[in-house]
Scaffold this motif. Structure first.
Motif, PDB file in Angstrom:
ATOM      1  N   GLN A 255       0.846  -1.177   0.000  1.00 57.60           N
ATOM      2  CA  GLN A 255       0.000   0.000   0.000  1.00 57.60           C
ATOM      3  C   GLN A 255       0.888   1.236   0.000  1.00 57.60           C
ATOM      4  O   GLN A 255       1.510   1.575   1.005  1.00 57.60           O
ATOM      5  CB  GLN A 255      -0.912   0.010   1.242  1.00 57.60           C
ATOM      6  CG  GLN A 255      -1.857   1.205   1.287  1.00 57.60           C
ATOM      7  CD  GLN A 255      -2.508   1.382   2.651  1.00 57.60           C
ATOM      8  OE1 GLN A 255      -2.011   0.914   3.669  1.00 57.60           O
ATOM      9  NE2 GLN A 255      -3.658   2.066   2.661  1.00 57.60           N
TER      10      GLN A 255
ATOM     11  N   PHE B 280       1.563   5.312  -0.181  1.00 58.49           N
ATOM     12  CA  PHE B 280       0.873   6.528   0.228  1.00 58.49           C
ATOM     13  C   PHE B 280       1.875   7.670   0.278  1.00 58.49           C
ATOM     14  O   PHE B 280       3.078   7.465   0.480  1.00 58.49           O
ATOM     15  CB  PHE B 280       0.207   6.355   1.597  1.00 58.49           C
ATOM     16  CG  PHE B 280       1.173   5.997   2.702  1.00 58.49           C
ATOM     17  CD1 PHE B 280       1.754   6.978   3.491  1.00 58.49           C
ATOM     18  CD2 PHE B 280       1.500   4.669   2.948  1.00 58.49           C
ATOM     19  CE1 PHE B 280       2.650   6.654   4.503  1.00 58.49           C
ATOM     20  CE2 PHE B 280       2.395   4.331   3.966  1.00 58.49           C
ATOM     21  CZ  PHE B 280       2.975   5.324   4.744  1.00 58.49           C
TER      22      PHE B 280
ATOM     23  N   THR C  87       3.004  11.222   2.153  1.00 57.38           N
ATOM     24  CA  THR C  87       2.872  11.989   3.385  1.00 57.38           C
ATOM     25  C   THR C  87       4.045  12.964   3.470  1.00 57.38           C
ATOM     26  O   THR C  87       4.879  13.003   2.572  1.00 57.38           O
ATOM     27  CB  THR C  87       2.819  11.057   4.603  1.00 57.38           C
ATOM     28  OG1 THR C  87       2.450  11.804   5.764  1.00 57.38           O
ATOM     29  CG2 THR C  87       4.148  10.351   4.840  1.00 57.38           C
TER      30      THR C  87
ATOM     31  N   ASN D 105       3.317   0.557   3.081  1.00 58.67           N
ATOM     32  CA  ASN D 105       2.913  -0.455   4.049  1.00 58.67           C
ATOM     33  C   ASN D 105       2.972  -1.816   3.365  1.00 58.67           C
ATOM     34  O   ASN D 105       2.484  -1.976   2.236  1.00 58.67           O
ATOM     35  CB  ASN D 105       1.489  -0.213   4.547  1.00 58.67           C
ATOM     36  CG  ASN D 105       1.372   1.016   5.426  1.00 58.67           C
ATOM     37  OD1 ASN D 105       2.334   1.397   6.099  1.00 58.67           O
ATOM     38  ND2 ASN D 105       0.201   1.632   5.431  1.00 58.67           N
TER      39      ASN D 105
ATOM     40  N   LYS E   9       0.285  12.463   7.742  1.00 60.84           N
ATOM     41  CA  LYS E   9      -0.403  11.309   8.329  1.00 60.84           C
ATOM     42  C   LYS E   9       0.513  10.086   8.288  1.00 60.84           C
ATOM     43  O   LYS E   9       1.211   9.858   7.301  1.00 60.84           O
ATOM     44  CB  LYS E   9      -1.696  11.027   7.562  1.00 60.84           C
ATOM     45  CG  LYS E   9      -2.761  12.098   7.726  1.00 60.84           C
ATOM     46  CD  LYS E   9      -3.974  11.795   6.875  1.00 60.84           C
ATOM     47  CE  LYS E   9      -5.029  12.885   7.043  1.00 60.84           C
ATOM     48  NZ  LYS E   9      -6.192  12.652   6.144  1.00 60.84           N
TER      49      LYS E   9
ATOM     50  N   GLY F 206       1.673   5.930   8.351  1.00 69.25           N
ATOM     51  CA  GLY F 206       1.259   4.748   7.609  1.00 69.25           C
ATOM     52  C   GLY F 206       0.109   4.012   8.252  1.00 69.25           C
ATOM     53  O   GLY F 206      -0.738   3.437   7.561  1.00 69.25           O
TER      54      GLY F 206
ATOM     55  N   TRP G 215      -2.439   5.275   9.764  1.00 68.09           N
ATOM     56  CA  TRP G 215      -3.693   5.922   9.377  1.00 68.09           C
ATOM     57  C   TRP G 215      -4.151   5.411   8.009  1.00 68.09           C
ATOM     58  O   TRP G 215      -5.330   5.088   7.817  1.00 68.09           O
ATOM     59  CB  TRP G 215      -3.510   7.444   9.334  1.00 68.09           C
ATOM     60  CG  TRP G 215      -4.789   8.191   9.089  1.00 68.09           C
ATOM     61  CD1 TRP G 215      -5.628   8.707  10.016  1.00 68.09           C
ATOM     62  CD2 TRP G 215      -5.386   8.463   7.807  1.00 68.09           C
ATOM     63  NE1 TRP G 215      -6.711   9.305   9.404  1.00 68.09           N
ATOM     64  CE2 TRP G 215      -6.586   9.166   8.052  1.00 68.09           C
ATOM     65  CE3 TRP G 215      -5.021   8.195   6.493  1.00 68.09           C
ATOM     66  CZ2 TRP G 215      -7.416   9.593   7.018  1.00 68.09           C
ATOM     67  CZ3 TRP G 215      -5.850   8.615   5.461  1.00 68.09           C
ATOM     68  CH2 TRP G 215      -7.033   9.305   5.721  1.00 68.09           C
ATOM     69  N   TYR G 216      -3.220   5.344   7.072  1.00 69.80           N
ATOM     70  CA  TYR G 216      -3.577   4.900   5.724  1.00 69.80           C
ATOM     71  C   TYR G 216      -4.008   3.440   5.714  1.00 69.80           C
ATOM     72  O   TYR G 216      -4.955   3.070   5.008  1.00 69.80           O
ATOM     73  CB  TYR G 216      -2.398   5.120   4.769  1.00 69.80           C
ATOM     74  CG  TYR G 216      -2.178   6.566   4.430  1.00 69.80           C
ATOM     75  CD1 TYR G 216      -2.918   7.195   3.425  1.00 69.80           C
ATOM     76  CD2 TYR G 216      -1.248   7.334   5.137  1.00 69.80           C
ATOM     77  CE1 TYR G 216      -2.732   8.536   3.127  1.00 69.80           C
ATOM     78  CE2 TYR G 216      -1.059   8.678   4.840  1.00 69.80           C
ATOM     79  CZ  TYR G 216      -1.805   9.277   3.845  1.00 69.80           C
ATOM     80  OH  TYR G 216      -1.630  10.611   3.562  1.00 69.80           O
TER      81      TYR G 216
ATOM     82  N   ASN H  71      -7.658   3.297   7.553  1.00 70.22           N
ATOM     83  CA  ASN H  71      -8.732   4.045   6.901  1.00 70.22           C
ATOM     84  C   ASN H  71      -8.886   3.744   5.423  1.00 70.22           C
ATOM     85  O   ASN H  71      -9.995   3.850   4.885  1.00 70.22           O
ATOM     86  CB  ASN H  71      -8.511   5.543   7.094  1.00 70.22           C
ATOM     87  CG  ASN H  71      -8.710   5.984   8.527  1.00 70.22           C
ATOM     88  OD1 ASN H  71      -9.843   6.142   8.985  1.00 70.22           O
ATOM     89  ND2 ASN H  71      -7.618   6.153   9.256  1.00 70.22           N
ATOM     90  N   GLU H  72      -7.794   3.376   4.754  1.00 73.03           N
ATOM     91  CA  GLU H  72      -7.856   3.225   3.298  1.00 73.03           C
ATOM     92  C   GLU H  72      -7.567   1.811   2.813  1.00 73.03           C
ATOM     93  O   GLU H  72      -7.583   1.578   1.599  1.00 73.03           O
ATOM     94  CB  GLU H  72      -6.897   4.220   2.634  1.00 73.03           C
ATOM     95  CG  GLU H  72      -7.273   5.662   2.906  1.00 73.03           C
ATOM     96  CD  GLU H  72      -6.480   6.668   2.076  1.00 73.03           C
ATOM     97  OE1 GLU H  72      -5.569   6.232   1.323  1.00 73.03           O
ATOM     98  OE2 GLU H  72      -6.762   7.876   2.173  1.00 73.03           O
ATOM     99  N   TRP H  73      -7.319   0.859   3.709  1.00 65.89           N
ATOM    100  CA  TRP H  73      -7.137  -0.537   3.283  1.00 65.89           C
ATOM    101  C   TRP H  73      -7.984  -1.474   4.128  1.00 65.89           C
ATOM    102  O   TRP H  73      -8.820  -2.206   3.613  1.00 65.89           O
ATOM    103  CB  TRP H  73      -5.665  -0.961   3.354  1.00 65.89           C
ATOM    104  CG  TRP H  73      -5.400  -2.245   2.633  1.00 65.89           C
ATOM    105  CD1 TRP H  73      -5.011  -2.396   1.327  1.00 65.89           C
ATOM    106  CD2 TRP H  73      -5.567  -3.580   3.170  1.00 65.89           C
ATOM    107  NE1 TRP H  73      -4.903  -3.742   1.009  1.00 65.89           N
ATOM    108  CE2 TRP H  73      -5.234  -4.485   2.113  1.00 65.89           C
ATOM    109  CE3 TRP H  73      -5.934  -4.098   4.388  1.00 65.89           C
ATOM    110  CZ2 TRP H  73      -5.289  -5.885   2.292  1.00 65.89           C
ATOM    111  CZ3 TRP H  73      -5.995  -5.486   4.563  1.00 65.89           C
ATOM    112  CH2 TRP H  73      -5.670  -6.354   3.520  1.00 65.89           C
TER     113      TRP H  73
ATOM    114  N   HIS I 271      -5.032   4.643  15.603  1.00 65.26           N
ATOM    115  CA  HIS I 271      -5.810   4.671  14.355  1.00 65.26           C
ATOM    116  C   HIS I 271      -6.933   3.630  14.367  1.00 65.26           C
ATOM    117  O   HIS I 271      -7.914   3.791  13.639  1.00 65.26           O
ATOM    118  CB  HIS I 271      -4.889   4.438  13.160  1.00 65.26           C
ATOM    119  CG  HIS I 271      -3.684   5.311  13.177  1.00 65.26           C
ATOM    120  ND1 HIS I 271      -3.765   6.680  13.124  1.00 65.26           N
ATOM    121  CD2 HIS I 271      -2.355   5.018  13.286  1.00 65.26           C
ATOM    122  CE1 HIS I 271      -2.550   7.196  13.190  1.00 65.26           C
ATOM    123  NE2 HIS I 271      -1.682   6.212  13.289  1.00 65.26           N
TER     124      HIS I 271
END
Length: 389
Positions: A67, A69, A71, A91, A173, A175, A177-178, A181-183, A298
């Protein structure tokens, strides 16, 4: 043909070897002795660590997802004049697939693999990664090769990148958080029904049994009165691993199952396990500052406003004095006591996963896994006998 025999025999040894709980922390920790940070000084170490983790995940049979991202981090690290740069984090997610669509089926195990460029790179957080990778090695061995266990439920292992909350003056933000929230939320079909919880392995290497090595203040006393009293009774020694969670049903299950497995050999270990559970109605804004820096935050506080169960395993990090290790910058930091402390945590983690996510295979059960070593042995015997004549 004779040359094939050693290879086949090596395969037999791998399949049939009895190494269920043979923890080897040093073999993992040696890959995390250098700083791993996305600036010109440490970026190569950062990339090498990422590559090693991904290769290790694949080697042990996990389905690997990455993943990416963007930041921002302070690449100057220690400068008061911060230099914020947009960087790409990765990640690394390893999935041991099984059943996911059952209540509490999915368990996540997490550790950070980057460093803040200041603290010892093994303490923060090489040790957490070593525990994660050794847990993966022995969990996957047990459920895929040992013929002792079969996996029931999906287990996800995550090496998180760029915990910006621990990077000085970095505003991006992290890792974690991502991932949440996003995976993870999408993986769970936007429902916590099938989520059993997350085990977050943070700083877990610092053991200090000297009096007054554990720092506690009035805020700590108000938040964890029972723990505060036990620390006082032990002369404020940093001789324990802490479990931190919110007092919700699933969170307490995570805590109780880990504790029961940690304490199975309690008489054997010179360490304590401390329960630091928060009241369910405690706002995350009232958490001790040091606890808001870890990835559990998170799960507890997120964009979809659902408190997900998560258990933080920590040596309390900045609340504990690190014993001085003069002229030591490498694996000499892994003293026998620290090795034992890490091994204890790893054993508890493996046993917890095997009890939650797998089941023992009855002796003599005719599974495919149990026949593999025999088939290889038979084939090797035939080849060997042919070459004798």
């Amino acid at each position: 043909m004779v040359r094939l025999l050693p290879i086949l025999l090596a395969g037999i040894c791998f399949c049939a070897a009895e190494v269920k709980y043979d923890v080897d922390i040093a073999s993992q920790l040696k890959h995390f002795t250098k700083h791993r940070y996305p600036n010109k000084d440490y970026s190569e170490n950062h990339k090498n660590a990422r590559k090693h983790i991904e290769e290790t995940f694949r080697y042990h049979g996990l389905t690997v997802k990455t993943q990416k991202f963007n930041t921002t981090v302070n690449t100057a690290i220690t400068d008061f004049n911060t230099v914020d740069e947009v960087v790409t984090g990765v990640n690394i997610i390893g999935i041991a697939h099984a059943i996911s669509n059952k209540p509490e089926a999915v368990i996540v195990v997490v550790a950070d693999y980057d460093t803040n460029g200041i603290d010892n790179p093994m303490m923060n957080n090489g040790a957490g990664m070593a525990v994660l990778l050794e847990t993966i090695r022995l969990f996957m061995y047990n459920v895929r090769w040992s013929t002792e266990f079969a996996q029931n439920f999906t287990t996800i292992f995550v090496a998180m990148d760029l915990n910006t909350k621990e990077h000085m003056n970095s505003g991006g933000k992290p890792g974690g958080w991502y991932f949440v929230n996003e995976w993870l939320w999408d993986f769970l079909n936007k429902s916590e029904a099938n989520f059993g919880g997350a085990y977050v392995i943070d700083s877990v290497m610092n053991i200090n049994r000297e009096p007054y090595s554990q720092i506690v203040n009035d805020d700590f006393r108000q938040m964890f009165p029972d723990t505060f009293q036990r620390i006082e009774d032990h002369d404020k020694r940093g001789d324990f691993l802490a479990m931190v969670t919110f007092n919700i049903e699933k969170g307490m299950k995570l805590k109780d199952q880990f504790a029961s497995n940690y304490n199975k050999e309690k008489i054997k270990w010179p360490f304590r396990l401390e329960d630091m559970s928060h009241p369910q109605n405690l706002p995350t804004g009232r958490l001790l500052y040091s606890l808001t820096l870890q990835e559990t935050i998170h799960f507890w506080s997120n964009e979809f406003n659902v408190t997900l169960p998560a258990l933080l395993l920590t040596d309390t990090e900045r609340l504990r004095v690190v014993p001085l290790m003069n002229n030591c910058t490498d694996m000499c930091q892994l003293t026998p006591e620290r090795d034992e402390f890490l091994t204890t945590t790893t054993l508890a983690m493996i046993r917890t996963l095997l009890s939650r996510q797998a089941h023992p295979i009855p002796a003599g059960a005719g599974t495919m896994a149990s026949t593999i070593p025999g088939l290889i042995l038979s084939l090797a015997s035939v080849i060997f006998m042919r070459n004798l004549f």
